[in-house]
Design an enzyme around this catalytic site. Sequence first.
Site, PDB file in Angstrom:
ATOM      1  N   TYR A  72      35.954  69.841  49.584  1.00 48.78           N
ATOM      2  CA  TYR A  72      35.864  69.398  51.002  1.00 48.78           C
ATOM      3  C   TYR A  72      35.307  69.794  51.406  1.00 48.78           C
ATOM      4  CZ  TYR A  72      38.685  67.468  54.794  1.00 48.78           C
ATOM      5  OH  TYR A  72      38.860  66.753  56.015  1.00 48.78           O
ATOM      6  N   PHE A 124      17.196  49.109  68.614  1.00 44.81           N
ATOM      7  CA  PHE A 124      17.974  48.059  67.335  1.00 44.81           C
ATOM      8  C   PHE A 124      19.488  47.707  67.834  1.00 44.81           C
ATOM      9  CE2 PHE A 124      20.760  48.179  63.371  1.00 44.81           C
ATOM     10  CZ  PHE A 124      19.339  46.550  63.023  1.00 44.81           C
ATOM     11  N   ASP A 125      20.233  46.929  67.136  1.00 43.92           N
ATOM     12  CA  ASP A 125      20.835  46.127  67.472  1.00 43.92           C
ATOM     13  C   ASP A 125      22.366  47.032  67.671  1.00 43.92           C
ATOM     14  OD1 ASP A 125      20.744  45.884  65.511  1.00 43.92           O
ATOM     15  OD2 ASP A 125      22.326  43.409  65.474  1.00 43.92           O
ATOM     16  N   ASP A 215      15.101  57.262  66.898  1.00 45.87           N
ATOM     17  CA  ASP A 215      15.931  56.583  65.368  1.00 45.87           C
ATOM     18  C   ASP A 215      15.062  56.656  64.031  1.00 45.87           C
ATOM     19  OD1 ASP A 215      16.778  54.548  63.860  1.00 45.87           O
ATOM     20  OD2 ASP A 215      17.389  53.725  65.777  1.00 45.87           O
ATOM     21  N   ALA A 217      15.276  55.796  61.244  1.00 40.59           N
ATOM     22  CA  ALA A 217      14.983  55.288  59.900  1.00 40.59           C
ATOM     23  C   ALA A 217      13.709  55.261  58.825  1.00 40.59           C
ATOM     24  CB  ALA A 217      16.174  53.921  60.564  1.00 40.59           C
ATOM     25  N   LYS A 258      17.155  53.437  54.685  1.00 49.33           N
ATOM     26  CA  LYS A 258      16.383  52.825  54.453  1.00 49.33           C
ATOM     27  C   LYS A 258      14.698  53.670  53.664  1.00 49.33           C
ATOM     28  CE  LYS A 258      17.940  50.689  57.880  1.00 49.33           C
ATOM     29  NZ  LYS A 258      19.017  50.593  58.755  1.00 49.33           N
ATOM     30  N   HIS A 450      25.515  38.141  65.332  1.00 48.27           N
ATOM     31  CA  HIS A 450      24.920  37.413  64.294  1.00 48.27           C
ATOM     32  C   HIS A 450      25.469  37.530  62.806  1.00 48.27           C
ATOM     33  CE1 HIS A 450      23.364  41.611  64.253  1.00 48.27           C
ATOM     34  NE2 HIS A 450      22.624  41.520  63.292  1.00 48.27           N
TER      35      HIS A 450
HETATM   36  N1  F0G Z   1      18.665  51.666  63.451  1.00 42.89           N
HETATM   37  C1  F0G Z   1      16.979  51.423  62.730  1.00 42.89           C
HETATM   38  C2  F0G Z   1      16.211  51.090  63.475  1.00 42.89           C
HETATM   39  C3  F0G Z   1      17.484  50.015  62.171  1.00 42.89           C
HETATM   40  O1  F0G Z   1      17.138  49.822  61.463  1.00 42.89           O
HETATM   41  C4  F0G Z   1      18.984  50.449  61.509  1.00 42.89           C
HETATM   42  C5  F0G Z   1      19.848  49.512  60.341  1.00 42.89           C
HETATM   43  C6  F0G Z   1      20.487  51.316  62.240  1.00 42.89           C
HETATM   44  C7  F0G Z   1      19.650  52.352  63.175  1.00 42.89           C
HETATM   45  C8  F0G Z   1      21.769  51.678  61.518  1.00 42.89           C
HETATM   46  O2  F0G Z   1      21.622  51.730  61.107  1.00 42.89           O
HETATM   47  O3  F0G Z   1      22.717  50.334  59.230  1.00 42.89           O
HETATM   48  O4  F0G Z   1      23.007  52.616  58.648  1.00 42.89           O
HETATM   49  O5  F0G Z   1      24.045  51.689  60.931  1.00 42.89           O
HETATM   50  N2  F0G Z   1      19.448  48.324  59.966  1.00 42.89           N
HETATM   51  C9  F0G Z   1      19.752  47.378  59.622  1.00 42.89           C
HETATM   52  C10 F0G Z   1      18.354  46.159  59.362  1.00 42.89           C
HETATM   53  C11 F0G Z   1      20.652  47.202  59.020  1.00 42.89           C
HETATM   54  O6  F0G Z   1      18.685  46.276  58.421  1.00 42.89           O
HETATM   55  O7  F0G Z   1      17.519  46.670  59.625  1.00 42.89           O
HETATM   56  P1  F0G Z   1      23.110  51.572  59.658  1.00 42.89           P
END
Ligand code: F0G
Length: 458
Positions: A72, A124-125, A215, A217, A258, A450
Amino acid sequence: MELPYAEPYKIKVVEPLYRSTRQEREKWIKEARYNLFNLRSDHVFVDLLTDSGTGAMSHMQWSEIMLGDESYAGSLSFHKLKDTISELLGMPYFLPTHQGRAAENVLFSALIKENDIVPGNSHFDTTKGHIEYRRARAIDCTIDEACNTSEFHPFKGNIDLQKLEDVFKKYPKEQIPLCIITVTCNTSGGQPVSMQNIKEVTALCRKYGIMPVFDAARFAENAYFIKIREKGYENKTVKEIVKEMFSYVDGATMSSKKDAIVNIGGFIALRDKALYDKACVFNIMYEGFITYGGMAGRDMGALAQGLDEGTEFDYLEARIGQVAYLGDKLRSFGIPIQEPTGGHAVFVDAKKFLPNVPKEQYQAQTLGVELYVEAGVRGVEIGTLLADRNPITRENRYPVLELLRLAIPRRVYTNNHMDYIAVALANIWERRESITKGFHIVSEAPIMRHFTVELERV
Ligand code: F0G
């Protein structure tokens, strides 16, 4: 002759795919209410919905799954990951989270309050969602070139310094808790940010007392583009470039699904102890104790290994080479795409592809459904459905770019699959003039619609 690149791995395990008929697909997509997220994966032949969590782990990563320490607190897998992050990114503090949006939730809980302003490059969304949920506002400062899909610009993820400075001048610094640099910039087409731009943006942030955060990713793909496109970096290793990139920022949120080539996971990396201490409280509340944060020990081990493999040049050359291969094929058929091709995906320009479908009927979604019915290939709409409604007026926001994203999972498909996708799109391109109708919404969620929206053919 110079030898071409080839994948620096061989395939040990395969998963069979079912080749459905057009008739079956027409039935399934109707049952899915024309939302590609609602399809069962065995009803999809080539799945380009996302590159997130869909990569193939290596035998070394699977070994880490067996080595996982599930204690843990203070597990060895946590320490393995902590050491990797501090060595690779040069960030002394880190918190594991279950994925990228969880990292956003934890960090933004510590930083963002109502009425705040968060500038960046096409957030990102989920990032935007977590900002707007806190009644704060994201301001997009991406360079204008990003919106012209046919213009070749090597770093379309760059931030426009003038736009950013205008934001810094307009609002007091107390109202701007951070500036987010998304590397690579997913929404504008998986487009990289140059080292020069990272330096200039972070210098401007310092001048106005604003905290710059990545960010991160797709940070490794961004570093690869810096190596091959930016003068002065051709002889540096990807890992050296990554270290330099992170040296300019104070922190990062990461979706490990990613560039770290794992199926689940995320983290926050920070330079400042006080902010780390503040974020710890939210991590414990939302994610789990600070040494696992929603991840199993085994997953942290696989993540540490994936961070190392994902920042190797040979791997990145084959990975991004495959994306470019698909882009080249599409271009050879005359299909309009975001140029140049990005790191993780090819983005098809749906406005140019289906000009006879009105924008109110969701052009990119219409193209996505066509492609699925044509060949069982699943992409994702990066357009009006994703852009959602204005939170105040509730009107549809029509983005400048209306794209169908074909995201390529890492180490999963072969170039034969890329040829198959290209021919499928070329068939639709041939009959594009005859496609004149799209969709209307039957039901939608109040935020991030979406994922669950239900549609009907007009
Ligand atoms: N930031 C970026 C640039 C992303 O592309 C994503 C996720 C996230 C943050 C959020 O990360 O999914 O681990 O919670 N992108 C995916 C996509 C979902 O299909 O582009 P997450």
